[in-house]
Design a protein around this motif. Structure first.
Motif, short mmCIF file in Angstrom:
data_model
loop_
_atom_site.label_atom_id
_atom_site.label_comp_id
_atom_site.label_asym_id
_atom_site.label_seq_id
_atom_site.Cartn_x
_atom_site.Cartn_y
_atom_site.Cartn_z
N THR A 204 0.83 -1.21 0.00
CA THR A 204 0.00 0.00 0.00
C THR A 204 0.86 1.26 0.00
O THR A 204 0.61 2.21 -0.75
N ALA A 205 1.91 1.26 0.85
CA ALA A 205 2.79 2.43 0.92
C ALA A 205 3.50 2.66 -0.40
O ALA A 205 3.68 3.82 -0.83
N ALA A 206 3.90 1.59 -1.08
CA ALA A 206 4.61 1.74 -2.36
C ALA A 206 3.71 2.40 -3.40
O ALA A 206 4.15 3.31 -4.12
N VAL A 207 2.47 1.96 -3.50
CA VAL A 207 1.55 2.53 -4.50
C VAL A 207 1.25 3.99 -4.18
O VAL A 207 1.29 4.86 -5.06
N VAL A 208 0.96 4.28 -2.91
CA VAL A 208 0.61 5.66 -2.53
C VAL A 208 1.80 6.59 -2.75
O VAL A 208 1.66 7.69 -3.32
N LYS A 209 2.98 6.18 -2.29
CA LYS A 209 4.16 7.03 -2.44
C LYS A 209 4.51 7.25 -3.92
O LYS A 209 4.84 8.36 -4.33
N ALA A 210 4.44 6.19 -4.71
CA ALA A 210 4.80 6.30 -6.13
C ALA A 210 3.84 7.25 -6.85
O ALA A 210 4.28 8.12 -7.62
N ILE A 211 2.54 7.11 -6.60
CA ILE A 211 1.57 7.99 -7.26
C ILE A 211 1.77 9.44 -6.81
O ILE A 211 1.74 10.37 -7.64
N PHE A 212 2.00 9.64 -5.51
CA PHE A 212 2.21 10.99 -5.01
C PHE A 212 3.44 11.64 -5.65
O PHE A 212 3.38 12.78 -6.13
N ILE A 213 4.55 10.92 -5.69
CA ILE A 213 5.78 11.49 -6.24
C ILE A 213 5.65 11.72 -7.74
O ILE A 213 6.16 12.70 -8.28
N VAL A 214 4.96 10.82 -8.44
CA VAL A 214 4.74 10.99 -9.88
C VAL A 214 3.97 12.29 -10.15
O VAL A 214 4.32 13.06 -11.07
N ILE A 215 2.94 12.55 -9.36
CA ILE A 215 2.17 13.78 -9.55
C ILE A 215 3.01 15.01 -9.23
O ILE A 215 2.95 16.03 -9.93
N VAL A 216 3.82 14.92 -8.16
CA VAL A 216 4.70 16.04 -7.82
C VAL A 216 5.70 16.31 -8.94
O VAL A 216 5.94 17.47 -9.33
N VAL A 217 6.29 15.25 -9.48
CA VAL A 217 7.26 15.41 -10.58
C VAL A 217 6.59 16.00 -11.81
O VAL A 217 7.17 16.85 -12.51
N ASP A 218 5.35 15.60 -12.08
CA ASP A 218 4.63 16.18 -13.21
C ASP A 218 4.42 17.68 -13.00
O ASP A 218 4.54 18.47 -13.95
#
Length: 385
Positions: free
Chosen positions: A359-373
């Motif tokens: 769960t943490a991996a999916v949440v963190k990855a999506i959050f960082i992807v949006i921040v990078v975008d």
């Protein structure tokens, strides 16, 4: 319930010597506890009403007894003491004596949880501090995984690599080829929805044709790579964490290290390389699918033919639009692979830990992807790209 009916309890307030005689018969086991507690208040009241100084508990009639039954006898003694009587056990056999010796005279007092006397502000600041330290550790570990990519590429080009290219191919199949249907379907629907909503809004201004500009620029520059990365984070990122985490639980990673293998080179690098290849290609598939969905929708709702759609798209979209979207794909692939691998390596020895880290991996990855975008959007605006 049959055994519960066999637990017999009798009170004789007219026993010789002015004592209260409590006679226990039948099966005093865990099944007798319900009857014992149901009649507890009535029993205590009867003992108090006797007005005696001592209670004699006759155990000779007990046919069966277990640890729970011994506890009930101990509680009966406590009831007599609470009523102001001295409680004496009488005619006890060896089995009952053994059980009574094995249990304490009274239950220990439950430990009270420590009272948190800190203020709300203190607790909030502490949580912020812990989160900041954890983020710093994650950043440090992420740089290590990022460096492992270059080490792996260097080993490949210098032919010193121990990388299993069959593993890279297998991961490319799982993350790329098998993800094509869901990515294409999702993008097709998203492109159609954007076109349909845009057409209805632009119709008020008589500018339905500009919906092609809207879909083309939005899909190729932002939505295509972002939604693809989010889907891959949920699909492939969770799979990476689960696979590595399961191997960590079974101590297979420790076994690899004992045999002299680098766990990051064997497990992380093939997945990272496969994701670097798959995500840009899936972004291309997503863009084509979204534009196809938009073309069909505007043809149905606005009467804009496919030829007109392609002509307007060619005028609205430039090479910089395509490049600005595709340039994000490798960065997002690296983020997903690094975060998923890191969380997989953190898995403990329980299934609960595995679920939390996935769960943490999916949440963190999506959050960082949006921040990078968002960072890319600000960067493009700053350089007028």
């Amino acid at each position: 319930m049959a055994e519960e009916a066999q637990a017999i309890f009798e009170i004789d307030t007219a026993a010789p010597g002015g004592d209260v005689l409590l006679t226990l018969k039948g099966a005093w086991t865990v099944h007798a506890s319900r009857t014992f507690f149901d009649q507890r208040k009535k029993r205590v009241a009867a003992i108090k009403a006797a007005g005696a100084a001592r209670a004699v508990i006759d155990l000779s009639g007990i046919e069966q007894v277990d640890t729970a039954g011994a506890w009930l006898i101990r509680l009966l003694q406590d009831d007599c003491r609470d009523a102001g009587l001295e409680a004496e056990l009488s005619r006890m056999n060896d089995r009952i004596a053994e059980l009574m010796e094995a249990i304490p005279d009274e239950l220990p007092e439950p430990e009270k949880p420590p009272v948190d006397s800190r203020s709300l502000g203190h607790r909030i600041v502490e949580q912020i501090g812990r989160s900041t330290v954890s983020a710093g550790h994650d950043l440090y570990d992420g740089l290590g995984y990022f460096g492992a990519l270059f080490v792996g590429l260097y080993n490949i080009f210098t032919r010193r690599s121990g990388v299993n290219f069959a593993s890279v191919t297998a991961q490319l199949d799982h993350m790329g080829v098998r993800a094509v249907p869901i990515i294409a379907l999702m993008s097709f629907l998203v492109g159609g929805i954007i076109a349909q909503q845009g057409a209805f809004q632009l119709r008020y201004f008589g500018a339905e044709l500009f919906v092609v500009d809207l879909v083309g620029i939005l899909q190729l520059r932002e939505i295509g790579v972002l939604l693809t990365a989010i889907m891959i984070a949920g699909r492939s990122g969770s799979a990476i964490t689960a696979e590595i985490g399961a191997m960590k639980m079974r101590e297979e990673i420790d076994a690899l290290r004992v045999m002299g293998f680098d766990a990051i080179a064997v497990l992380v690098f093939p997945r990272m390389l496969a994701l670097l290849i798959a995500l840009p290609l899936l972004t291309i598939v997503a863009n084509f699918s979204a534009l196809a969905g938009a073309a069909i929708v505007v043809d149905v709702y606005c009467g804009i033919t496919f030829q007109t759609f392609m002509q307007r798209l060619h005028e609205a979209v430039t090479l910089s639009t395509v490049i600005s979207g595709m340039a994000k794909a490798p960065f997002m692939a690296l983020i997903i692979a690094i975060v998923a691998s890191m969380e997989g390596m953190k898995v403990g020895g329980s299934a609960e830990s595995l679920g939390k880290k996935v769960t943490a991996a999916v949440v963190k990855a999506i959050f960082i992807v949006i921040v990078v975008d968002g960072i890319f959007a600000m960067f493009y605006a700053a350089i007028n790209f």
